[in-house]
Structure formats: C-alpha cells, structure tokens
Write a protein that holds these residues in place. Structure first.
Motif, short mmCIF file in Angstrom:
data_model
loop_
_atom_site.label_atom_id
_atom_site.label_comp_id
_atom_site.label_asym_id
_atom_site.label_seq_id
_atom_site.Cartn_x
_atom_site.Cartn_y
_atom_site.Cartn_z
N LYS A 1 -16.80 -28.88 -9.87
CA LYS A 1 -16.70 -28.63 -8.28
C LYS A 1 -17.41 -29.74 -7.40
O LYS A 1 -17.21 -30.63 -7.24
CB LYS A 1 -16.76 -27.79 -7.52
N GLU A 2 -19.20 -29.26 -7.54
CA GLU A 2 -19.58 -30.87 -7.26
C GLU A 2 -19.56 -32.52 -7.55
O GLU A 2 -19.15 -33.44 -7.16
CB GLU A 2 -21.48 -30.76 -7.98
N LYS A 3 -19.32 -32.58 -9.07
CA LYS A 3 -19.04 -33.97 -9.21
C LYS A 3 -17.95 -34.16 -9.11
O LYS A 3 -17.91 -35.59 -9.34
CB LYS A 3 -19.42 -34.38 -10.76
N SER A 4 -17.17 -33.64 -9.07
CA SER A 4 -15.24 -33.65 -8.54
C SER A 4 -14.97 -34.42 -7.30
O SER A 4 -14.06 -35.03 -6.90
CB SER A 4 -13.92 -33.21 -9.45
N VAL A 5 -15.79 -33.76 -5.85
CA VAL A 5 -15.29 -34.03 -4.78
C VAL A 5 -15.55 -34.97 -4.32
O VAL A 5 -14.37 -34.97 -3.55
CB VAL A 5 -16.93 -32.40 -4.20
N ASN A 6 -16.25 -36.05 -4.57
CA ASN A 6 -16.09 -37.26 -3.81
C ASN A 6 -14.97 -38.32 -4.60
O ASN A 6 -15.20 -39.20 -4.42
CB ASN A 6 -17.53 -38.08 -3.84
N LEU A 7 -14.64 -37.56 -6.23
CA LEU A 7 -13.75 -38.43 -6.90
C LEU A 7 -12.44 -38.37 -5.74
O LEU A 7 -11.74 -37.67 -6.02
CB LEU A 7 -14.15 -38.23 -8.23
N LYS A 8 -11.67 -40.23 -6.43
CA LYS A 8 -10.25 -39.88 -6.08
C LYS A 8 -9.67 -39.38 -7.48
O LYS A 8 -8.16 -38.35 -7.28
CB LYS A 8 -10.41 -41.21 -5.33
N TRP B 1 -11.46 -28.97 -29.94
CA TRP B 1 -9.42 -29.49 -29.74
C TRP B 1 -9.82 -27.71 -29.97
O TRP B 1 -9.07 -26.80 -28.64
CB TRP B 1 -9.33 -29.76 -31.14
N SER B 2 -9.80 -27.07 -30.74
CA SER B 2 -9.69 -25.59 -31.43
C SER B 2 -10.71 -24.51 -29.58
O SER B 2 -9.60 -24.03 -29.38
CB SER B 2 -10.74 -24.63 -32.34
N LEU B 3 -11.35 -24.95 -29.08
CA LEU B 3 -12.18 -24.56 -28.48
C LEU B 3 -10.80 -24.69 -27.19
O LEU B 3 -11.21 -23.36 -26.06
CB LEU B 3 -13.20 -24.18 -28.19
N GLY B 4 -10.76 -26.05 -26.90
CA GLY B 4 -9.54 -26.10 -26.23
C GLY B 4 -8.28 -25.42 -25.74
O GLY B 4 -8.33 -25.11 -24.71
N CYS B 5 -8.35 -24.48 -26.83
CA CYS B 5 -6.74 -24.68 -27.08
C CYS B 5 -6.89 -23.02 -27.00
O CYS B 5 -6.15 -22.26 -26.50
CB CYS B 5 -6.17 -24.11 -28.64
N ILE B 6 -8.48 -21.97 -26.59
CA ILE B 6 -8.57 -21.12 -25.87
C ILE B 6 -9.41 -20.65 -24.81
O ILE B 6 -9.54 -19.66 -23.97
CB ILE B 6 -8.61 -20.18 -27.18
N SER B 7 -8.93 -21.82 -24.17
CA SER B 7 -9.38 -21.90 -22.57
C SER B 7 -8.67 -22.59 -21.59
O SER B 7 -7.84 -22.39 -22.19
CB SER B 7 -10.82 -23.07 -22.24
N THR B 8 -8.70 -21.76 -20.49
CA THR B 8 -8.13 -21.90 -19.14
C THR B 8 -8.63 -23.21 -18.76
O THR B 8 -9.77 -23.14 -17.76
CB THR B 8 -7.54 -20.55 -18.76
N MET B 9 -7.63 -23.26 -17.82
CA MET B 9 -8.28 -24.77 -16.91
C MET B 9 -8.28 -24.25 -15.42
O MET B 9 -9.38 -24.23 -15.18
CB MET B 9 -6.25 -25.08 -16.27
N ALA B 10 -7.65 -22.98 -14.78
CA ALA B 10 -9.21 -22.36 -14.32
C ALA B 10 -10.56 -22.08 -14.36
O ALA B 10 -10.32 -22.21 -13.65
CB ALA B 10 -8.14 -20.60 -13.60
N ARG B 11 -10.15 -21.74 -15.53
CA ARG B 11 -11.54 -21.36 -15.90
C ARG B 11 -12.74 -22.55 -15.50
O ARG B 11 -13.78 -22.60 -15.04
CB ARG B 11 -11.71 -20.11 -17.14
N LEU B 12 -12.18 -23.08 -16.37
CA LEU B 12 -12.77 -24.59 -15.98
C LEU B 12 -13.55 -25.46 -14.88
O LEU B 12 -14.26 -25.28 -14.57
CB LEU B 12 -12.32 -25.66 -17.13
N ALA B 13 -11.54 -25.07 -13.81
CA ALA B 13 -11.58 -25.98 -12.79
C ALA B 13 -13.06 -25.01 -11.85
O ALA B 13 -13.36 -25.18 -10.75
CB ALA B 13 -10.57 -25.64 -11.79
#
Ligand code: AQP
Length: 368
Positions: free
Chosen positions: A137-144, A119-131
């Motif tokens: 990218k590979e694992k989410s490409v085929n998921l609705k 949780w602490s680290l999540g609060c200093i992470s950004t969505m853009a970096r994770l995405a």
C-alpha cells in the motif's frame, strides 16, 4: 525412540515459536536466513539494523545470506549499476567482517530454486492478501503504473525462506507481516500437500528496532534508494563527506543536546548514530554534551563515525581490488545454497505432483 519423543527432543532446540510438523523432526536444523538488496551503497542504517546482527549471529548459527538481486529489480533500475552494486555489496559485507566460511553468501538469482518455489507458492496465494500488505500500500500509493513485482515480491520472500527450510528470520518491524504471509503459505502448502516446511518465525534482536533516520528528513528512515545522497551516511563515504553530511543534518531550533525521539527526531537520530558507533549510552552522551550546542555536537558525532568506518573502509578497499576473489566467494555460496535449496525443491516437486518416477506412475495407474 518413538517419532513423538524425537519430535519433542528436536523441538526443544528450537525457539518456542517455531512450529515443526510432527513428521519432519530430523530434517530440520536451526537455520537463519536473511537478505539484502543491491539497490545502492550500504549505509549506516543497514549496518545497525542488519549487518551488526549478522556479525553477532554468524559465530553461533548457520546463516544463509542472500544478495537479493531479484528483489532489487522490483522498481526501475540500471543493469550496469546493478552489477556494480552486487560486487560492491559483496566487498562491503566482507569488509564489515562477514565470514564466508561461516555464512553462505550468494546471489539470489544464481539459485533458480527461489523462482521455482515462488511460482508454487504464488499459486496458493491470493491477490487480496497481497494487496492488503502495508508495504504494498505504501509503495504503490504514488505510482501511476504499479509493477506486478511490487505486489508479488512478498511471495518471492516466502520462497527465499522456505526453499532453505529456514527457521529464524531476523527482520525489522516493517517486515513482520511478510513473515506472517510466509508462515501462512507454509501451513497451506503443508496442509494441502503433506508436511514439508517448518514454520519459520521472526527473530527480533537487540538493536533491531533502532531505525536510523534520514539526515535530511528525520521523519523518514535512512534508505539506500533515497534520491538525496545527503540523507544517508554510506559505509564507504570519505571522512570529508561524513563531516559535510552530518553538518547539514536537519535538527531544530533548540541548541541543547537532548534525547527526545518523539519531539526532537533530528538530534535524537544523531545521538542514536553516535551511541551505536561509540558504544556509549545515550545518557553518557547527553551528559558529555551538556556544555556544547548541536552545531558543535555534530563535529563530535562526525569524528566518532569516521573512526568507526575507518577499519571497514580499509578492509573493503582490499576486497574491491580483488574481483576474482569476490566472484569466487559468490560462486562457493551459490554451490552451497543450491545444494540445500534443490533438496527442498525435489521434495516440493514430488509432493505437488510434478516429479514422476516409474514407481509413482505404476502406483497412480493402480489407483485409477
Ligand atoms: N534506516 C535503517 N535503520 C535500521 N535498519 C535499516 N535497514 C534498512 N534501513 C535501515 C535494514 O537493512 C536491511 C536492508 O534490507 P534491504 O536492502 O532488503 O532493504 P531496505 O530495508 O528497504 O533497506 P534500504 O536501505 O531502505 O533499501 P532500499 O532503499 O532499496 O529500500 C534490512 O534488514 C533493514 O531492516
């Protein structure tokens, strides 16, 4: 001894890439952290890429080995199957020779520090970096519907590493970006709240980049969660299953046994498997197979694999019969892991302003 001198002495113990914030010298020891998900039965690829490395490292270093059950919840799963997998994975790791007296073997979910630090680290992470991470990218490409876990699990991986102040992380190529994320999060935390984490680095080992491929589709890696069980050789497969799977392994229309991982993926994968289990070089294998075709060669590979798996299977079977012992190994690992992780979390709580003490409150009041 000055702080700077102590820092340089301790730093000599670390690989050249491990960064230790200068005010942390005495708190760090060389510590290896690794994990494996209980997403299914261990296969030969897991053995080559992970277990074999841990077996080599366990006699020299402190290893913390997590059964990464929280990570295995990222994609849909069956609760009963998960519990079975955790126990079976523990038995198989012991059967392979992981020594619980040398390795802290534990269930990730049994140490709540992982999720708190996440949780602490999540609060200093950004969505853009994770995405932007290639695995997402590979694992989410085929998921609705993309589960949030798929986006944020690299932050949990960072917490897995940092809550033990681990310094060396054995990883495959596909995980390098996740280690970079961990390094960045450690630096951000250190800069924002004061030096806390050594910056871990990836440990690239001999064999580490041998990726065993799916027997049914050699363009993909051998994987626990591949829906086709014939795509992998599990460590607990019976000799008959091993033979059948290798016999049905996809090769090509050329009958010679030659090693060409670029153009002959299927045969080369069988040669990699053979070379690993028999400890023979690829050259010797190809020379010995000069007068046989790939069909006959598959029998040779299957025999070598069965011979390699036999002692692992015998040993694992004994552990599987003793569930109390398996639970006691995990409990002892939990205690040791919790003790280490709690020390870090205490520091994190203190530095990030969560932990209060009378002195701290008085200091704050005085400064206001
Ligand atoms: N085919 C492979 N060849 C070499 N090494 C491999 N590893 C996995 N597959 C191969 C290594 O085994 C460890 C297992 O890590 P994990 O359980 O966290 O997940 P993974 O890498 O995603 O492994 P799987 O078997 O493919 O599991 P699922 O299907 O659940 O995703 C890692 O060290 C990995 O490098």
């Amino acid at each position: 001894m000055t702080l700077i001198r102590r820092y340089h002495i301790v730093k000599k113990f670390f690989s050249s890439q491990t960064e230790i914030p200068p005010n942390l010298p005495e708190k760090c020891t060389k510590r290896i952290l690794s994990g494996i998900q209980p997403t299914g039965a261990l296969h030969l690829g897991n053995y080559v890429g992970a277990v074999a490395q841990w077996l080599k490292l366990q006699d020299k270093y402190e290893i913390i080995l997590s059964i990464a059950d929280l990570h295995s919840m990222t994609l849909p799963y069956e609760p009963k199957q998960l519990s079975k997998n955790i126990l079976e994975l523990t038995a198989t790791l012991l059967g392979c020779g992981i020594n619980p007296n040398r390795v802290i073997l534990f269930q990730q979910s049994s140490v709540p520090a992982h999720t708190e630090l996440y949780w602490s680290l999540g609060c200093i992470s950004t969505m853009a970096r994770l995405a932007h991470l290639p695995q997402f990218k590979e694992k989410s490409v085929n998921l609705k519907e993309i589960p949030l876990g798929l986006l944020v699990y690299p932050v949990l991986q960072a917490a897995d590493i940092l809550c033990y102040k681990a310094t060396d992380i054995p990883v495959g190529e596909d995980q390098l970006q996740h280690i970079q994320l961990t390094q960045d999060l450690a630096r951000i935390f250190n800069n924002r709240f004061g030096a806390t984490f050594p910056i871990p680095h990836s440990l690239i080992l001999e064999n580490k980049f041998i990726k065993l491929r799916s027997l049914r589709d050699p363009s993909k890696k051998m994987s626990k969660s591949d829906p086709d069980p014939k795509s992998r050789i599990c460590l607990l497969d019976t000799p008959d299953h091993v033979l059948k799977k290798i016999k049905r392994a996809l090769t090509d229309f050329t009958s010679e046994v030659t090693y060409d991982p670029k153009d002959r993926l299927g045969v080369s994968n069988l040669i990699d498997i053979h070379s690993f289990v028999s400890k023979k070089s690829v050259e010797d294998i190809c020379r010995e197979a000069e007068n046989i075709n790939t069909g006959q060669y598959k029998n040779v590979v299957a025999r070598a694999v069965v011979e390699f798996l036999d002692p692992i299977q015998k040993s694992t079977a004994k552990y599987l019969q003793n569930e109390d012992y398996l639970l006691s190994v995990l409990e002892s690992g939990r205690k040791k892991a919790s003790e280490l992780a709690e020390q870090t979390l205490d520091e994190v709580r203190m530095k990030s302003g969560l932990k209060l003490s009378v002195q701290k409150v008085n200091k704050i009041k005085a400064s206001l």
